[in-house]
Write an enzyme that holds these catalytic residues in place. Structure first.
Site, mmCIF file in Angstrom:
data_model
loop_
_atom_site.group_PDB
_atom_site.id
_atom_site.type_symbol
_atom_site.label_atom_id
_atom_site.label_comp_id
_atom_site.label_asym_id
_atom_site.label_seq_id
_atom_site.Cartn_x
_atom_site.Cartn_y
_atom_site.Cartn_z
ATOM 1 N N ARG A 111 39.545 49.010 46.795
ATOM 2 C CA ARG A 111 39.787 48.272 45.541
ATOM 3 C C ARG A 111 41.260 47.924 45.488
ATOM 4 N NH1 ARG A 111 38.131 49.330 39.267
ATOM 5 N NH2 ARG A 111 36.187 48.551 40.159
ATOM 6 N N HIS A 138 34.064 40.648 42.858
ATOM 7 C CA HIS A 138 33.601 42.016 42.581
ATOM 8 C C HIS A 138 32.143 42.122 43.065
ATOM 9 C CE1 HIS A 138 33.536 45.925 41.041
ATOM 10 N NE2 HIS A 138 33.617 45.724 39.741
ATOM 11 N N GLN A 141 29.487 44.932 42.122
ATOM 12 C CA GLN A 141 29.048 44.764 40.726
ATOM 13 C C GLN A 141 27.880 43.770 40.652
ATOM 14 O OE1 GLN A 141 30.911 46.054 37.653
ATOM 15 N NE2 GLN A 141 28.938 45.498 36.794
ATOM 16 N N ASP A 234 33.590 40.098 29.714
ATOM 17 C CA ASP A 234 34.483 40.998 30.458
ATOM 18 C C ASP A 234 35.794 41.066 29.678
ATOM 19 O OD1 ASP A 234 35.785 42.462 32.455
ATOM 20 O OD2 ASP A 234 36.058 40.751 33.807
ATOM 21 N N CYS A 276 30.533 44.356 32.430
ATOM 22 C CA CYS A 276 30.769 45.217 33.597
ATOM 23 C C CYS A 276 31.461 46.524 33.191
ATOM 24 C CB CYS A 276 31.598 44.472 34.637
ATOM 25 S SG CYS A 276 33.097 43.731 33.977
ATOM 26 N N ARG A 321 25.313 50.717 39.028
ATOM 27 C CA ARG A 321 26.397 50.622 40.008
ATOM 28 C C ARG A 321 26.183 51.646 41.123
ATOM 29 N NH1 ARG A 321 31.258 48.839 38.961
ATOM 30 N NH2 ARG A 321 31.249 48.559 41.208
HETATM 31 N N1 NVA Z 1 38.011 41.534 35.407
HETATM 32 C C1 NVA Z 1 38.118 42.971 35.322
HETATM 33 C C2 NVA Z 1 36.882 43.633 35.861
HETATM 34 C C3 NVA Z 1 36.852 45.115 35.710
HETATM 35 C C4 NVA Z 1 35.614 45.737 36.265
HETATM 36 C C5 NVA Z 1 39.351 43.427 36.070
HETATM 37 O O1 NVA Z 1 39.586 42.963 37.196
HETATM 38 O O2 NVA Z 1 40.109 44.240 35.521
HETATM 39 N N1 CP Z 2 32.842 47.757 36.326
HETATM 40 C C1 CP Z 2 33.759 48.435 37.030
HETATM 41 O O1 CP Z 2 34.130 48.056 38.145
HETATM 42 O O2 CP Z 2 34.212 49.564 36.424
HETATM 43 P P1 CP Z 2 35.418 50.470 36.927
HETATM 44 O O3 CP Z 2 36.660 49.624 36.832
HETATM 45 O O4 CP Z 2 35.424 51.634 35.986
HETATM 46 O O5 CP Z 2 35.156 50.872 38.338
#
Ligand code: NVA
Ligand code: CP
Length: 345
Positions: A111, A138, A141, A234, A276, A321
């Protein structure tokens, strides 16, 4: 080639667009199967004896927990490395890090920020790399999200999904492209300043042509929610960004509320809310409190009423997930027999 092939074996999972729609559908169905096995306490140690590295340059609750629990359920060992544990890109190049980790681990979750980093890691590690979120995509997801949609509606193709919020972020990109791959009509509802980038629309066009699904990019709420089956939102400010002031101003008119559900005109049992997560639906967080003090908003992208309503599927989505990440790891790293991925849709 052996007749006992597995079309996923050894592949990285970096973005859904790198797979065929049939392969994505296969992973969704495999996730549902693994959820069933878990619920019935049937062991599924497809990764017995494997070692998995979990690299997180950004924070996480769901993705990290999912990889850890899924690895354990599959019989593998998972090692977490956070941003302060790694040299990655600061004191050691991604290329060198990939070579080292690939010589010790059987699979790597990453990540981070730029998509090119996860691509580089996959190139140099020589083992399957799973994208746990980048600024652009993502993908894990997506398997959970369309699995959740299949659980609710019994099918995916032909449904309509409306994403409301920052139309340029990883979730908007992923839902637009993966939705179209699977034959879902996708609407992106966002102010003009936050409409998707042209390179994402080019990918969208290709998949829309193949599947016959349609997409709309609009700033008109009525047009975006009419007849929709899923209202998805989101956070307004993604990890790695910090311009709250601008986003609050741009996205306040697009807060998901009960009115949007009414405006859809969709029968109550044919429409759901998804997110999400994490979500700002009340003031029970540090940022939620700050935004309340500064702008008088008690919730941001979604009202507490919608979040706790009969439409809400976000916690099933969160649980999924784990099942879907398990499916992705097992398919790409497990010695499974998956000879074909032709799905009868
Ligand atoms: N758009 C958000 C998604 C989190 C799961 C981010 O990148 O922070
Ligand atoms: N939806 C998601 O990716 O959650 P986290 O950021 O908690 O992993």
């Amino acid at each position: 080639m052996s007749k006992f092939t597995n079309v996923f074996q050894g592949r990285s999972f970096l973005a859904c667009k790198d797979f065929t729609p049939d392969e994505i559908n296969y992973l969704i169905d495999f996730s549902l199967h693994l959820k069933d096995l878990k619920e019935r306490n049937i062991p599924h140690h497809y990764l017995e004896g494997k070692n998995i590295a979990l690299l997180f340059e950004k924070t996480s609750t769901r993705t990290r927990s999912s990889f850890v629990v899924a690895a354990h359920d599959l019989g593998a060992n998972a090692e977490f490395m956070g941003k302060n544990d790694l040299q990655l890109g600061k004191k050691e190049s991604i290329e060198d890090t990939g070579k080292v980790l690939g010589s010790m681990f059987d699979g790597i979750e990453y990540r981070g920020f730029a998509q090119k980093n996860v691509e580089e890691l996959a190139k140099y590690s020589g083992v399957p790399v799973w994208n746990g979120l980048t600024d652009e995509w993502h993908p894990t997801q997506m398997i959970a999200d369309f699995m959740t949609i299949k659980e609710k509606f019994g099918h995916i193709k032909g449904l309509t999904l409306t994403f409301v919020g920052d139309g340029r972020n990883n979730m908007a990109n992923s839902l637009l492209v993966t939705g179209l791959m699977l034959g879902v009509n996708v609407r992106i509802l966002a102010p003009k300043e936050l409409h998707p980038a042209q390179e994402i629309l080019d990918i969208a066009d290709k998949f829309a042509k193949e599947s016959g699904a349609k997409y709309i990019i609009t700033d008109d709420i009525d047009e975006a929610v009419k007849g929709t089956n899923v209202i998805y939102t989101d956070v307004w400010v993604s990890m790695g960004e910090n311009d709250w002031e601008e986003r609050v101003k741009l996205l306040k008119p697009y807060q998901v509320n009960m009115d949007m559900f009414k405006k859809s005109g969709t029968p109550d049992d044919q429409i759901i809310f998804m997110h999400c997560l994490p979500a700002f639906h009340n003031t029970n967080t540090k940022y939620g409190k700050e935004i309340h003090e500064k702008y008088g908003l008690s919730c941001m992208e979604v009202t507490d009423e919608v979040f706790n309503s009969k439409y809400a599927w976000q916690f099933t989505e969160a649980e999924n997930r784990m099942h879907s990440i398990k499916a992705i790891m097992a398919a790409t790293l497990g010695n499974l027999y998956i000879p074909t991925v032709k799905i009868n849709k």
